[in-house]
Design a protein around this motif. Structure first.
Motif, short mmCIF file in Angstrom:
data_model
loop_
_atom_site.label_atom_id
_atom_site.label_comp_id
_atom_site.label_asym_id
_atom_site.label_seq_id
_atom_site.Cartn_x
_atom_site.Cartn_y
_atom_site.Cartn_z
N LEU A 231 -9.69 16.24 0.77
CA LEU A 231 -10.12 14.94 1.30
C LEU A 231 -10.79 15.12 2.66
O LEU A 231 -11.80 14.46 2.95
N LYS B 92 -1.80 8.86 11.77
CA LYS B 92 -0.44 8.84 11.25
C LYS B 92 -0.36 9.63 9.95
O LYS B 92 0.72 9.96 9.48
N TYR B 93 -1.51 9.89 9.35
CA TYR B 93 -1.54 10.66 8.12
C TYR B 93 -2.66 11.70 8.21
O TYR B 93 -3.80 11.35 8.52
N ASP B 94 -2.31 12.94 7.98
CA ASP B 94 -3.30 14.02 7.94
C ASP B 94 -3.76 14.20 6.50
O ASP B 94 -2.93 14.49 5.63
N PRO B 95 -5.07 14.05 6.24
CA PRO B 95 -5.54 14.17 4.85
C PRO B 95 -5.40 15.59 4.33
O PRO B 95 -5.32 16.55 5.11
N SER B 96 -5.38 15.70 3.00
CA SER B 96 -5.38 17.02 2.39
C SER B 96 -6.70 17.72 2.71
O SER B 96 -7.68 17.07 3.12
N ASP C 216 -3.91 7.00 -4.60
CA ASP C 216 -4.55 8.02 -3.77
C ASP C 216 -3.49 8.93 -3.15
O ASP C 216 -2.29 8.71 -3.30
N GLU C 217 -3.96 9.97 -2.47
CA GLU C 217 -3.04 11.04 -2.06
C GLU C 217 -1.95 10.58 -1.08
O GLU C 217 -0.83 11.05 -1.15
N MET C 218 -2.28 9.63 -0.19
CA MET C 218 -1.25 9.19 0.76
C MET C 218 -0.17 8.39 0.04
O MET C 218 1.03 8.57 0.31
N VAL D 266 -10.33 6.31 -1.79
CA VAL D 266 -8.95 6.14 -1.33
C VAL D 266 -8.79 4.69 -0.87
O VAL D 266 -9.78 3.96 -0.75
N SER D 267 -7.57 4.29 -0.59
CA SER D 267 -7.33 2.91 -0.19
C SER D 267 -7.72 2.67 1.27
O SER D 267 -7.82 3.62 2.06
N ARG D 268 -7.93 1.40 1.62
CA ARG D 268 -8.22 1.05 3.01
C ARG D 268 -7.05 1.47 3.90
O ARG D 268 -7.24 1.92 5.03
N GLN D 269 -5.83 1.33 3.37
CA GLN D 269 -4.65 1.69 4.16
C GLN D 269 -4.63 3.19 4.49
O GLN D 269 -4.20 3.59 5.57
N THR D 270 -5.13 3.98 3.55
CA THR D 270 -5.17 5.42 3.79
C THR D 270 -6.19 5.75 4.88
O THR D 270 -5.93 6.57 5.76
N ALA E 107 -4.61 4.85 8.14
CA ALA E 107 -3.58 5.82 8.55
C ALA E 107 -4.22 7.11 9.06
O ALA E 107 -3.70 7.74 9.99
#
Lengths: 130, 65
Positions: free
Chosen positions: B44, B37-41, A68-70, B25-29, B32
């Motif tokens: 997304l 901690k992570y800004d999606p595209s 996935d993207e991250m 997407v993954s559970r980790q994503t 985040a």
């Protein structure tokens, strides 16, 4: 973050095809010893080794598309970091060789070193998103 | 960037894993994104907003408001 999930694109299929390619590579290397250096046959085997190695490199990089993207972002940053670190290291070794320091030929091991640097980069970058 | 993903997910009783499956997407994503901690595209972010039946600006707040 589970580093296992980050690497799950490298599945059993990847491992089997990489090991098979490595066996072919070793076979070609052994076969090539039977020919004189610089001969047409030896050069042809060298080209074949390069093609097989390109298959290994492509097989290592292409599975990242399935993440996935991250995770792709983490790999991209890690690869960029490994590229930078390796660029400095290789250039530094070249400067030392130019300065007269004996440097053993490491060309065949470069990819392995780069992959290790990439793996370390993945572990470091993934901490940012934990 | 601030977001309301955790709140919206909890309202629907979904786990992070379930939301991840729905978004592919993954559970980790998901985690985040929720912990910012992570800004999606942008694609997304639109998928997330659409899944919750919201406008993107109702889920994500660039200025933290």
């Amino acid at each position: 973050m589970e580093s296992r999930a980050l690497l799950h694109c490298f599945d059993v299929r990847y491992i089997v095809q990489t090991l098979a390619a490595a066996v072919v590579l070793i076979g070609l290397a052994l076969f090539g010893k039977g020919f004189a250096d610089g001969s047409a046959s030896r050069v042809a085997i060298g080209v074949a080794e390069t093609v097989v190695f390109a298959f290994i490199v492509a097989g290592t990089l292409l599975p990242i598309r399935r993440l996935d993207e991250m995770y792709q972002r983490i790999h991209l940053i890690a690869i960029a970091g490994a590229f930078g670190v390796f660029g400095v290291a290789v250039t530094g070794v070249a400067f030392l060789a130019k300065a007269g320091v004996h440097v053993p030929p490491l060309g065949q091991w470069m990819w392995l070193f780069m992959v290790v640097a990439w793996g370390v980069g993945v572990l470091v970058v993934s901490r940012r998103y934990q | 960037m601030k977001n309301r993903v955790r709140e919206l997910r909890s309202d629907r009783g979904w786990s992070q894993g379930e939301l991840g499956q729905r978004l592919e997407v993954s559970r980790q994503t998901v985690n985040a994104i929720e912990t910012e901690k992570y800004d999606p595209s942008l694609p997304l972010a639109f998928r997330i907003a659409r899944l919750f039946g919201k406008r993107i600006e109702d889920v994500f707040h660039p200025d933290g408001r």
